[in-house]
Design an enzyme around this catalytic site. Structure first.
Site, PDB file in Angstrom:
ATOM      1  CE1 TYR A  37      -3.411   2.883   0.909  1.00 15.41           C
ATOM      2  CE2 TYR A  37      -1.611   3.623   2.309  1.00 15.41           C
ATOM      3  CZ  TYR A  37      -2.814   3.862   1.673  1.00 15.41           C
ATOM      4  OH  TYR A  37      -3.409   5.095   1.797  1.00 15.41           O
TER       5      TYR A  37
ATOM      6  CD  GLU B  50      -6.218   4.718  -0.808  1.00 16.80           C
ATOM      7  OE1 GLU B  50      -7.035   3.798  -0.899  1.00 16.80           O
ATOM      8  OE2 GLU B  50      -5.947   5.294   0.279  1.00 16.80           O
TER       9      GLU B  50
END
Length: 381
Positions: free
Chosen positions: A101, A189
């Site tokens: 991530y 993101e």
């Protein structure tokens, strides 16, 4: 403004972030044409603004023609957390070994952007933050200077990213921050960043949300706005200038102020109901704005009842009452029962103005919400 995955990936790719080959499709035939060009395996991914698409059946992997057709038929037209899927992204499968991530958002408690990296990619990052916060490495960024290269390397190594891909991940993070800053993003993101068997890294997903108030500086992003809406209701909210989120319940909620609306949502849940939306009409709302809000909520076929929660500071209770009356008097028959709670500036004057033949009035927020929940339950029975 939320961008769809395919829109964000176009921006990422232009900035030099590797993304899988993909095609946008809105019919089963277009899906089949896309997978024929891309090849197998292929991911077929619903383009909706919700998290957890995979768990909800909105993402499927196809390894042959039959699976691709079945996936397209299953996903196109499905109801995914209250949204109808009308488009899918057909994307080349990635042979990966690990998922990471990487993201940048605003840490309001610090008043600074924060870069975040975790080895626990591919799952809901909010769950990771709650259950295992130490699994997310963080680095705050001074907006006057931006993200320094050493900061990107520091947060990547603190996250425990394998050394052979660490510098590539740091480069991803630096590019993400540049996009975040240059596009006035509120958050950006990649979840997951996939590490392939060849030790390359690929952005397998993309999230990018833009500050609505900055769109006047970005003609290219503003041009995406209409396409970024999930449905007619969100498009209508954009036209009216409302902060609006459609939810999956049947109790419509209108309030003035984000905190007040969130409190109302919580109370609907507390009294056994399910909120249908978040709708903040803002401070100083005039009669026309209130009427527009009612028009929006009435347009949602999932709504069985409506609760109005207005606390007057800048917003005047008599103006709100005029708006409610004007909106409801235009109907031959009120489409949904409406409960109103007014407090604060000119609330007494507003209560006198309200047409009680058209609305139900309650003196407290708790009573208003409970009555709206009961109304919804009676309609849905």
């Amino acid at each position: 403004m939320k961008l769809h995955e395919y829109q964000a990936k176009d921006i990422f790719a232009e900035a030099g972030i590797p993304v899988p080959e993909s095609r946008l499709a809105s019919s089963v035939e277009e899906v089949m044409e896309a997978v024929e060009e891309i090849g197998y395996p292929a991911a077929i991914k619903a383009q909706v603004h919700v998290g957890g698409r995979g768990k909800a059946g909105g993402i499927k992997i196809a390894t042959d023609e039959d699976e691709a057709r079945q996936a397209a038929e299953d996903i196109l037209g499905m109801d995914l957390k209250g949204y109808t899927v009308d488009r899918v992204l057909v994307e080349a499968g990635v042979d990966f070994e690990n998922e990471l991530y990487v993201g940048v958002t605003m840490d309001r408690s610090e008043g600074k952007p924060v870069a975040m990296v975790s080895t626990e990619g591919g799952v809901n990052i909010e769950e990771v933050a709650e259950e295992n916060p130490d699994a997310i490495a963080r680095e705050h960024i001074d907006p006057a200077f931006g993200l320094h290269p050493y900061q990107a390397r520091k947060v990547v190594f603190e996250a425990g990213i394998p050394r052979d891909v660490a510098f590539d991940v740091a480069s991803f993070l630096t590019t993400l921050y540049d996009l975040y800053e240059s596009n006035d993003a509120s958050d950006i993101e990649i979840n997951p960043v996939m590490i392939t068997s060849d030790r390359d890294i690929v952005a397998a997903d993309a999230v990018m949300n833009i500050d609505d108030d900055a769109l006047f500086r970005h003609d290219d992003l503003a041009a995406m706005e209409e396409d970024a809406y999930e449905n007619d209701l969100e498009a209508k909210a954009g036209e009216y200038g409302f902060d609006y989120v459609r939810l999956s319940g049947n109790v419509g909620i209108i309030g003035n102020g984000a905190g007040l609306v969130m409190t109302t949502l919580d109370l609907v849940d507390y009294f056994g109901g399910e909120p249908a939306n978040f709708l903040d009409i803002g401070g100083g709302a005039k009669a026309e704005r209130v009427a527009n809000a009612l028009d929006m909520v009435f347009s949602d076929e999932n709504v069985d009842s409506v609760v109005f929660n207005i606390f007057g500071g800048i917003t005047r209770g008599d103006e709100v009452a005029k708006g409610i009356n004007e909106a409801l008097e235009s109907f031959d028959e009120i489409p949904k029962p409406v409960v109103v709670r007014l407090a604060g500036t000119n609330a007494e004057e507003g209560m006198e103005i309200l047409n009680t033949d058209l609305v139900q009035v309650e003196g407290t927020l708790e009573d208003a919400v409970q009555r709206a929940v009961e109304n919804a339950q009676e309609v849905s029975q």
